[in-house]
Design a protein around this motif. Structure first.
Motif, short mmCIF file in Angstrom:
data_model
loop_
_atom_site.label_atom_id
_atom_site.label_comp_id
_atom_site.label_asym_id
_atom_site.label_seq_id
_atom_site.Cartn_x
_atom_site.Cartn_y
_atom_site.Cartn_z
N UNK A 136 -18.79 -31.49 -5.18
CA UNK A 136 -20.27 -31.41 -5.70
C UNK A 136 -20.49 -30.16 -6.29
N UNK A 137 -21.50 -30.10 -7.36
CA UNK A 137 -21.89 -28.86 -8.01
C UNK A 137 -23.01 -28.10 -7.51
N UNK A 138 -23.76 -28.84 -6.56
CA UNK A 138 -24.65 -27.99 -5.76
C UNK A 138 -24.74 -28.57 -4.33
N UNK A 171 -24.54 -37.76 -7.54
CA UNK A 171 -26.00 -37.49 -7.45
C UNK A 171 -26.51 -37.60 -5.90
N UNK A 172 -25.80 -38.58 -5.55
CA UNK A 172 -26.24 -38.91 -3.75
C UNK A 172 -25.28 -38.43 -2.76
N UNK A 173 -24.47 -37.57 -3.29
CA UNK A 173 -23.27 -36.84 -2.77
C UNK A 173 -22.56 -37.83 -1.77
N UNK A 174 -22.14 -39.09 -2.32
CA UNK A 174 -21.76 -40.23 -1.44
C UNK A 174 -20.39 -40.67 -1.87
N UNK A 175 -19.54 -40.93 -1.03
CA UNK A 175 -18.16 -41.79 -1.27
C UNK A 175 -17.99 -42.90 -0.65
N UNK A 216 -21.96 -32.77 -13.94
CA UNK A 216 -21.73 -33.03 -12.36
C UNK A 216 -20.58 -34.28 -12.23
N UNK A 217 -20.76 -35.20 -13.10
CA UNK A 217 -19.81 -36.37 -13.10
C UNK A 217 -18.59 -35.83 -13.35
#
Length: 187
Positions: free
Chosen positions: A185-187, A143-147, A38-39
């Motif tokens: 994101x992957x998910x 992981x947190x889906x955050x920018x 994911x990274x």
């Protein structure tokens, strides 16, 4: 009897086994494994979003070099960072160096956060980037889906935005394009 010569930090960095990334931060060698799926995906996807409009001028203003994992030498072989992505305005760095050492301070960096790198990225690398005058920094957390976006102001970081989930983002220095975060994101 001969005195044993200890290898320099940079020699130690260069002799790391495959699969490890090394950086010299504040005079200490730090290592970490290659990034998780994911990274790596988030970094690749963001780089792809920026490459055509900013490196090639297709759908954007062009005039930038956008490069994955460049080896930044703020002090040659002594202060060495490897951000996930970095960008330079071509007016400041007209050519990409022939070797692997980038000595021109980037205009923008992005660090993709993971459990093993988040504290290093926030507590060690961000202050170093500010000290050497990187104008913009983004922290991307798949992981947190955050920018999180930052701009350097009087030598200190000022948060300019916090975006999450499926937000559509326009953020300096790349506000000419809209980035759909859910594509990162992957998910």
């Amino acid at each position: 009897m001969h005195a044993r010569v200890e290898p320099s930090l940079y020699q130690q960095l260069e002799s790391l086994p495959p699969g490890l990334i090394g950086e010299i931060l504040n005079g200490q060698l730090h290592t970490q494994p290659r990034p998780s799926g994911p990274h790596a995906y988030a970094a690749s996807a963001l780089g792809a979003e920026l490459f055509l409009p900013f490196s090639r001028g297709r759908g954007g203003q062009g005039g930038w070099w956008i490069i994955d994992e460049p080896e930044l030498h703020f002090l040659l072989d002594e202060e060495v960072e490897v951000p996930d992505i970095a960008g330079w305005r071509r007016q400041r760095m007209p050519r990409i160096p022939e070797g692997h050492r980038f000595s021109v301070v980037p205009d923008w960096v992005c660090e993709v956060l993971s459990p093993s790198t988040e504290s290093k990225d926030r507590e060690l690398k961000m202050p170093i980037y500010a000290h050497f005058g990187v104008a913009f920094a983004w922290l991307l957390d798949p992981r947190k889906r955050l920018l999180e976006t930052y701009a350097l102001h009087d030598g200190a970081w000022r948060e300019t935005g916090r975006f999450g989930g499926d937000d559509r983002v326009r953020a300096a220095p790349f506000e000419a394009v809209t980035i759909a975060l859910d594509d990162l994101w992957t998910s």
